[in-house]
Motif scaffolding. Structure first.
Motif, PDB file in Angstrom:
ATOM      1  N   TYR A 143       2.357   1.656  -3.352  1.00 26.28           N
ATOM      2  CA  TYR A 143       1.329   2.169  -4.251  1.00 26.28           C
ATOM      3  C   TYR A 143       1.223   3.693  -4.102  1.00 26.28           C
ATOM      4  N   PHE A 190      -0.212  -2.134  -6.991  1.00 25.14           N
ATOM      5  CA  PHE A 190      -1.659  -2.351  -7.000  1.00 25.14           C
ATOM      6  C   PHE A 190      -1.980  -3.819  -7.280  1.00 25.14           C
ATOM      7  N   TYR A 225       0.835  -1.197   0.000  1.00 23.37           N
ATOM      8  CA  TYR A 225       0.000   0.000   0.000  1.00 23.37           C
ATOM      9  C   TYR A 225       0.880   1.261   0.000  1.00 23.37           C
ATOM     10  N   CYS A 247      -7.050   2.137  -2.653  1.00 24.21           N
ATOM     11  CA  CYS A 247      -6.293   2.159  -3.912  1.00 24.21           C
ATOM     12  C   CYS A 247      -7.245   2.237  -5.107  1.00 24.21           C
ATOM     13  N   LEU A 301      -1.106  -6.150  -4.351  1.00 25.80           N
ATOM     14  CA  LEU A 301      -2.118  -6.025  -3.311  1.00 25.80           C
ATOM     15  C   LEU A 301      -3.413  -6.723  -3.741  1.00 25.80           C
ATOM     16  N   ASP A 302      -3.775  -6.569  -4.994  1.00 25.80           N
ATOM     17  CA  ASP A 302      -4.947  -7.246  -5.547  1.00 25.80           C
ATOM     18  C   ASP A 302      -4.786  -8.763  -5.433  1.00 25.80           C
ATOM     19  N   PHE A 313      -6.951  -1.748   0.118  1.00 24.07           N
ATOM     20  CA  PHE A 313      -7.091  -2.003  -1.313  1.00 24.07           C
ATOM     21  C   PHE A 313      -8.274  -1.212  -1.878  1.00 24.07           C
TER      22      PHE A 313
END
Length: 165
Positions: A79, A95, A76, A124, A98-99, A121
């Motif tokens: 990001y 991103f 994060y 984001c 994290l996804d 998330f």
């Protein structure tokens, strides 16, 4: 040639050593909030309505902190950093990592604070302009922990924005 930390750990595994060398989660107290992204401040003030009345004795101790698993927090922060610097490929890389954590059942089940990771998330997605996905992630977070969850704030905020536009 010296051994890497991973090689040494595999060959000489000890729980005590492992817990001293690795960070499983990060805990931020309210006094430390200025060291954290503003979005995490909501984790320190997560109660909505009568949520505080529904805390048990142990929850009263830690509910005013922000706790999040270390690896997703790092992603994060990457990001946010790369997005702020305009380094698009790195920002998208963070991103997607994290996804991957959020959408992988095995990885989600290993998280201690999965609702906070879902909220990060969601943020984001929100920053990338995908408000509907952000709201959906906040709803999923709330299914796991309905009370004392900052997702209540985030979902309501976004729904107000959508209703006013």
């Amino acid at each position: 040639m010296s051994k890497t930390f991973c090689e040494y750990t595999v060959q000489n595994y000890s729980h005590e050593q492992l817990t001293k060398k690795l960070a499983f989660y990060v805990k931020l107290l309210r006094d430390e909030k200025f060291c954290a992204p503003r979005f995490l401040w909501c984790e320190m003030y997560r109660a909505v309505g009568d949520d505080v009345d529904h805390r048990d004795v142990t929850e009263r101790v830690w509910m005013d902190w922000a706790e999040v698993d270390a690896r997703p927090l790092l992603m994060y922060l990457q990001y946010l950093t790369y997005r702020g610097l305009g380094v698009r490929h790195r920002h998208l890389e963070a991103f997607h990592r994290l996804d991957d954590i959020v959408t992988s059942v095995d990885k989600v089940n290993q998280l201690y604070h999965h609702e906070t990771v879902l909220n990060l998330f969601g943020h984001c997605c929100e920053l990338d302009g995908d408000v509907q996905s952000a709201i959906e992630l906040y709803k999923i977070s709330l299914r796991g922990r309905h009370r004392n969850n900052a997702a209540n704030w985030h979902q309501r905020r976004l729904e107000l924005i959508l209703n006013n536009n």
